[in-house]
Design a protein around this motif. Structure first.
Motif, PDB file in Angstrom:
ATOM      1  N   HIS B 244       0.834  -1.199   0.000  1.00 31.24           N
ATOM      2  CA  HIS B 244       0.000   0.000   0.000  1.00 31.24           C
ATOM      3  C   HIS B 244       0.873   1.254   0.000  1.00 31.24           C
ATOM      4  O   HIS B 244       0.678   2.183  -0.780  1.00 31.24           O
ATOM      5  CB  HIS B 244      -0.897  -0.064   1.247  1.00 31.24           C
ATOM      6  N   ASP B 245       1.886   1.251   0.891  1.00 30.33           N
ATOM      7  CA  ASP B 245       2.782   2.415   0.998  1.00 30.33           C
ATOM      8  C   ASP B 245       3.540   2.633  -0.307  1.00 30.33           C
ATOM      9  O   ASP B 245       3.705   3.771  -0.763  1.00 30.33           O
ATOM     10  CB  ASP B 245       3.782   2.197   2.140  1.00 30.33           C
ATOM     11  N   LEU B 246       4.000   1.533  -0.895  1.00 33.94           N
ATOM     12  CA  LEU B 246       4.757   1.651  -2.139  1.00 33.94           C
ATOM     13  C   LEU B 246       3.879   2.239  -3.234  1.00 33.94           C
ATOM     14  O   LEU B 246       4.300   3.129  -3.983  1.00 33.94           O
ATOM     15  CB  LEU B 246       5.269   0.274  -2.572  1.00 33.94           C
ATOM     16  N   LYS B 247       2.639   1.737  -3.313  1.00 36.40           N
ATOM     17  CA  LYS B 247       1.710   2.240  -4.342  1.00 36.40           C
ATOM     18  C   LYS B 247       1.524   3.741  -4.183  1.00 36.40           C
ATOM     19  O   LYS B 247       1.607   4.497  -5.153  1.00 36.40           O
ATOM     20  CB  LYS B 247       0.361   1.530  -4.200  1.00 36.40           C
ATOM     21  N   ASN B 248       1.315   4.167  -2.930  1.00 39.06           N
ATOM     22  CA  ASN B 248       1.105   5.595  -2.676  1.00 39.06           C
ATOM     23  C   ASN B 248       2.323   6.403  -3.100  1.00 39.06           C
ATOM     24  O   ASN B 248       2.194   7.474  -3.685  1.00 39.06           O
ATOM     25  CB  ASN B 248       0.814   5.831  -1.198  1.00 39.06           C
ATOM     26  N   THR B 249       3.500   5.882  -2.770  1.00 41.00           N
ATOM     27  CA  THR B 249       4.716   6.610  -3.112  1.00 41.00           C
ATOM     28  C   THR B 249       4.872   6.727  -4.627  1.00 41.00           C
ATOM     29  O   THR B 249       5.173   7.802  -5.163  1.00 41.00           O
ATOM     30  CB  THR B 249       5.936   5.892  -2.516  1.00 41.00           C
ATOM     31  N   PHE B 250       4.666   5.606  -5.327  1.00 41.56           N
ATOM     32  CA  PHE B 250       4.809   5.641  -6.787  1.00 41.56           C
ATOM     33  C   PHE B 250       3.788   6.586  -7.411  1.00 41.56           C
ATOM     34  O   PHE B 250       4.101   7.350  -8.312  1.00 41.56           O
ATOM     35  CB  PHE B 250       4.641   4.239  -7.369  1.00 41.56           C
ATOM     36  N   ARG B 251       2.564   6.527  -6.890  1.00 47.43           N
ATOM     37  CA  ARG B 251       1.509   7.381  -7.458  1.00 47.43           C
ATOM     38  C   ARG B 251       1.823   8.841  -7.223  1.00 47.43           C
ATOM     39  O   ARG B 251       1.505   9.691  -8.051  1.00 47.43           O
ATOM     40  CB  ARG B 251       0.157   7.035  -6.839  1.00 47.43           C
ATOM     41  N   ALA B 252       2.465   9.143  -6.086  1.00 47.56           N
ATOM     42  CA  ALA B 252       2.834  10.532  -5.819  1.00 47.56           C
ATOM     43  C   ALA B 252       3.781  11.050  -6.885  1.00 47.56           C
ATOM     44  O   ALA B 252       3.858  12.246  -7.130  1.00 47.56           O
ATOM     45  CB  ALA B 252       3.482  10.635  -4.447  1.00 47.56           C
ATOM     46  N   PHE B 253       4.500  10.146  -7.523  1.00 50.70           N
ATOM     47  CA  PHE B 253       5.427  10.564  -8.574  1.00 50.70           C
ATOM     48  C   PHE B 253       4.867  10.265  -9.956  1.00 50.70           C
ATOM     49  O   PHE B 253       5.592  10.223 -10.936  1.00 50.70           O
ATOM     50  CB  PHE B 253       6.778   9.871  -8.385  1.00 50.70           C
ATOM     51  N   GLY B 254       3.585   9.984 -10.014  1.00 51.69           N
ATOM     52  CA  GLY B 254       2.926   9.882 -11.304  1.00 51.69           C
ATOM     53  C   GLY B 254       3.139   8.579 -12.026  1.00 51.69           C
ATOM     54  O   GLY B 254       3.031   8.522 -13.251  1.00 51.69           O
ATOM     55  N   SER B 255       3.436   7.528 -11.321  1.00 53.18           N
ATOM     56  CA  SER B 255       3.544   6.250 -12.019  1.00 53.18           C
ATOM     57  C   SER B 255       2.820   5.173 -11.222  1.00 53.18           C
ATOM     58  O   SER B 255       2.828   5.186  -9.996  1.00 53.18           O
ATOM     59  CB  SER B 255       5.011   5.881 -12.221  1.00 53.18           C
ATOM     60  N   GLU B 256       2.185   4.282 -11.947  1.00 54.63           N
ATOM     61  CA  GLU B 256       1.428   3.212 -11.302  1.00 54.63           C
ATOM     62  C   GLU B 256       2.306   1.966 -11.299  1.00 54.63           C
ATOM     63  O   GLU B 256       2.755   1.527 -12.346  1.00 54.63           O
ATOM     64  CB  GLU B 256       0.148   2.969 -12.093  1.00 54.63           C
ATOM     65  N   PRO B 257       2.563   1.410 -10.100  1.00 56.99           N
ATOM     66  CA  PRO B 257       3.442   0.236 -10.070  1.00 56.99           C
ATOM     67  C   PRO B 257       2.691  -1.042 -10.401  1.00 56.99           C
ATOM     68  O   PRO B 257       1.486  -1.135 -10.200  1.00 56.99           O
ATOM     69  CB  PRO B 257       3.916   0.212  -8.627  1.00 56.99           C
ATOM     70  N   LEU B 258       3.424  -2.006 -10.928  1.00 59.84           N
ATOM     71  CA  LEU B 258       2.861  -3.335 -11.134  1.00 59.84           C
ATOM     72  C   LEU B 258       3.590  -4.296 -10.202  1.00 59.84           C
ATOM     73  O   LEU B 258       4.820  -4.389 -10.229  1.00 59.84           O
ATOM     74  CB  LEU B 258       3.050  -3.772 -12.591  1.00 59.84           C
ATOM     75  N   PHE B 259       2.812  -4.940  -9.328  1.00 54.47           N
ATOM     76  CA  PHE B 259       3.426  -5.902  -8.404  1.00 54.47           C
ATOM     77  C   PHE B 259       3.410  -7.281  -9.040  1.00 54.47           C
ATOM     78  O   PHE B 259       2.352  -7.808  -9.363  1.00 54.47           O
ATOM     79  CB  PHE B 259       2.662  -5.919  -7.073  1.00 54.47           C
ATOM     80  N   ILE B 260       4.577  -7.817  -9.253  1.00 59.12           N
ATOM     81  CA  ILE B 260       4.660  -9.163  -9.829  1.00 59.12           C
ATOM     82  C   ILE B 260       4.932 -10.117  -8.683  1.00 59.12           C
ATOM     83  O   ILE B 260       6.047 -10.219  -8.177  1.00 59.12           O
ATOM     84  CB  ILE B 260       5.782  -9.234 -10.872  1.00 59.12           C
ATOM     85  N   THR B 261       3.872 -10.786  -8.202  1.00 62.60           N
ATOM     86  CA  THR B 261       4.050 -11.652  -7.044  1.00 62.60           C
ATOM     87  C   THR B 261       3.835 -13.114  -7.390  1.00 62.60           C
ATOM     88  O   THR B 261       4.360 -13.994  -6.727  1.00 62.60           O
ATOM     89  CB  THR B 261       3.055 -11.271  -5.934  1.00 62.60           C
ATOM     90  N   GLU B 262       3.040 -13.364  -8.433  1.00 64.00           N
ATOM     91  CA  GLU B 262       2.697 -14.758  -8.714  1.00 64.00           C
ATOM     92  C   GLU B 262       3.377 -15.239  -9.981  1.00 64.00           C
ATOM     93  O   GLU B 262       2.745 -15.745 -10.898  1.00 64.00           O
ATOM     94  CB  GLU B 262       1.185 -14.890  -8.825  1.00 64.00           C
TER      95      GLU B 262
END
Lengths: 326, 278
Positions: B244-262
């Motif tokens: 959640h924190d990472l998503k917020n941080t990335f979004r603050a800089f205008g990029s949407e992260p993709l989590f590759i977990t599976e």
């Protein structure tokens, strides 16, 4: 708690006990970032306990190897009782019965009766210091004053061996009194003389015994095991020509004891029952408060160390089985 | 390696060279851009008669079209020790080859910047169009065991070109958030596509009971845990919070992260890229 070890050099191994502080011995699994794992108090406590267990287990093993023990100690105690020296006659007549015959199956000998009743007596007197001396041709030093009742019982039981020849009572008394030398004067001091006969005491010995009885403040109890038809302590001579120490040693010894100036009591026992009565009397009379030092022997603690270490190792082994490897 | 990443740019590339993406240059293209005087764009074939008649200054107006331009694609890879966990290294190599293939397929240039605690020259691949160099790099990476931390990522911007490029940021983001902010701040001039590489095995596949000792791959610190369902839940919650924190941080800089977990799949990345361009 005076602890000591047999081989102090082995204590260098205690340094090994520090090892678990550096390595907890659990196989590690790689983790990308442990900072992400939330803090967990229970885990910290459990790991701390396991470390302590490991430290204690190694320390226990090392202390066991070093031979940890508690040194001999003395403990001051106050009780009711007395310092008693049992002075036993070992003349061969003691092996006869009260009837004057050789002991057979139905009648016990005087020595056996004395042994049995004295054993009971010792059993009842738990707080006393008891020593044992014997005399026949010459005095026999058996057991110094001790609170170890087992040793006293054993010493009394040892009189079961066949007796010796003569009755040399003055030397025996001298030895019995010598037991009280270098002992603090607390409670009462008793010499319990158990004999079935007497002997004349020469003049020199009389002088010395008088002095010693005064010096050591010893009370004397004489249990005279009278054989049937033999002269007793309190018998008056029928013929004045017999009134001398050679003919009636018992009477004269009794007179001598009366003249000692220290408390003295004589019992004439003609049967085991009478002997028992005499001993019960003494048991009741001598119960003054006394101050004495109990000695606690050296205690080996290495077995305790090993068992504690074994228990801790079991705990650690259990933890090892709980381990998860990824 | 036949998989292709269909990346589209939601912005115009300033590249001069023709390529496959919307660019700022005018030239041979299909999309009408504007009218220009004939003197500025001397192509009589493109004279727009209607516009020329309507011109109050009676000049000839020429239609100019937007040129499809190329773009520089960079793979900014975290090569810290934690990226050696489980199959992350294989994923990195696979993505490197896929991205390079796709970039070359589009006619774009592809560059690679591998960062450990600093940036090493042997893990630098300048933007180019040589598949051989990429394959050689992938082969080298295969036999490398990752060490150190990811501090080099903060200096990576210095190795990127001045014009806006497409930057794939491949990392597990196992470093403090301020460091991530610094990295993203330095990459503001570029189009960053963060791909966060996590492995389910590191947090979801924990046992319910037992003693487990974790050794940090980067600083070698050990943490011993007495696992129980409550703690397992706590760890999973911590990872979710982190996500959640990472998503917020990335979004603050205008990029949407993709989590590759599976597990890695090009399709997942393609879906993410298409959502992004829309």
């Amino acid at each position: 708690m005076n602890l000591a070890v047999n081989t102090p050099l082995a204590l260098a191994g205690l340094l090994l006990a520090l090892l678990p502080l550096f390595n907890n011995g659990i196989r590690t699994s790689p983790a990308p970032w442990t900072a992400l794992i939330p803090a967990d108090t229970l885990s910290v406590v459990i790991v701390g306990c396991l470390r302590l267990c490991a430290v204690a287990a190694i320390a226990g093993l090392v202390l066991g190897i070093a031979g940890l023990h508690r040194t001999e100690q003395s403990r001051e105690r106050i009780g009711h009782g007395a310092h008693i020296v049992l002075l036993l006659d070992r003349s061969s007549s003691m092996d006869n019965t009260f009837a004057g015959r050789t002991a057979n199956g139905s009648d016990e000998s005087k020595a056996t009766a004395a042994r049995r009743l004295l054993t009971d007596f010792v059993k009842q007197r738990q707080t006393d210091l008891i020593g044992v001396a014997e005399y026949s041709t010459s005095p026999l030093f058996v057991m110094p004053l001790t609170e170890n009742k087992n040793a006293v019982q054993a010493a009394i039981a040892a009189t079961a061996t066949p007796a010796l020849g003569f009755t040399h009572v003055s030397k025996g008394l001298g030895m019995a009194i010598s037991f009280f030398e270098q002992q603090p004067v607390t409670g009462s001091r008793i010499v319990l003389l158990v004999s079935d006969g007497a002997a004349a005491i020469d003049h020199d010995s009389e002088q010395k015994l008088r002095l010693w009885f005064k010096q050591q403040q010893v009370r004397l109890y004489w249990i005279f095991l009278r054989t049937a038809n033999s002269p007793g302590i309190f018998d008056q001579p029928e013929d004045s020509r017999d009134d001398n120490a050679g003919a009636m040693p018992e009477r004269y010894l009794h007179k001598f004891f009366l003249g000692l100036g220290s408390p003295y009591q004589a019992y004439e026992a003609e049967s085991p029952d009478a002997l028992q009565q005499a001993i019960a009397d003494i048991n009741q009379l001598e119960n003054l408060p006394m101050h004495y030092v109990e000695r606690v022997p050296k205690q080996d603690l290495s077995a305790v160390c090993y068992s504690v270490a074994a228990f801790l190792l079991l705990v650690l082994l259990g933890a090892k089985f709980c381990e998860v490897k990824r | 390696m036949t998989e292709t990443l269909f990346y589209r740019l939601p912005w115009q590339s300033s590249s001069v060279y023709p390529g496959a993406h919307p660019g700022q240059m005018i030239g041979a293209g299909q999309l009408f851009k504007r009218h220009e005087p004939l003197i500025a764009s001397p192509d009589p074939r493109r004279i727009d008669l209607r516009a020329s008649v309507l011109d109050p200054f009676s000049g000839y107006r020429v239609r100019v079209y937007q040129q499809q331009s190329s773009v520089n694609v960079y793979l900014l890879a975290d090569m810290s020790a934690s990226m050696g966990y489980a199959d992350k290294q294989q994923t990195l190599i696979r993505f490197l080859l896929t991205a390079a293939n796709s970039a070359f397929g589009y006619g774009d240039k592809f560059g690679f910047i591998g960062c450990t605690d600093r940036i090493e020259h042997r893990w630098l691949l300048p933007a180019g169009q040589h598949l051989g160099r990429v394959s050689a790099l992938a082969k080298q990476l295969e036999h490398l065991s990752f060490t150190g931390n990811a501090n080099g990522l903060q200096n990576a911007a210095a190795f990127l070109p001045a014009e806006r490029s497409l930057v794939f940021l491949l990392s597990d983001c196992h470093f403090p958030l301020p460091q991530l902010r610094a990295i993203l701040g330095s990459l503001q001039g570029h189009d960053v596509i963060p791909l966060v590489l996590w492995n389910q095995y590191e947090y979801a596949a924990l046992p319910n009971w037992g003693l487990i000792s974790f050794q940090d791959m980067e600083n070698n610190a050990t943490r011993t845990l007495f696992m129980r369902p409550a703690l397992r839940q706590k760890i999973m919650t911590a990872y979710r919070q982190r996500q959640h924190d990472l998503k917020n941080t990335f979004r603050a800089f205008g990029s949407e992260p993709l989590f590759i977990t599976e597990g890695y799949s090009t399709q997942t990345i393609n879906r993410h890229l298409q959502q992004r361009a829309a």
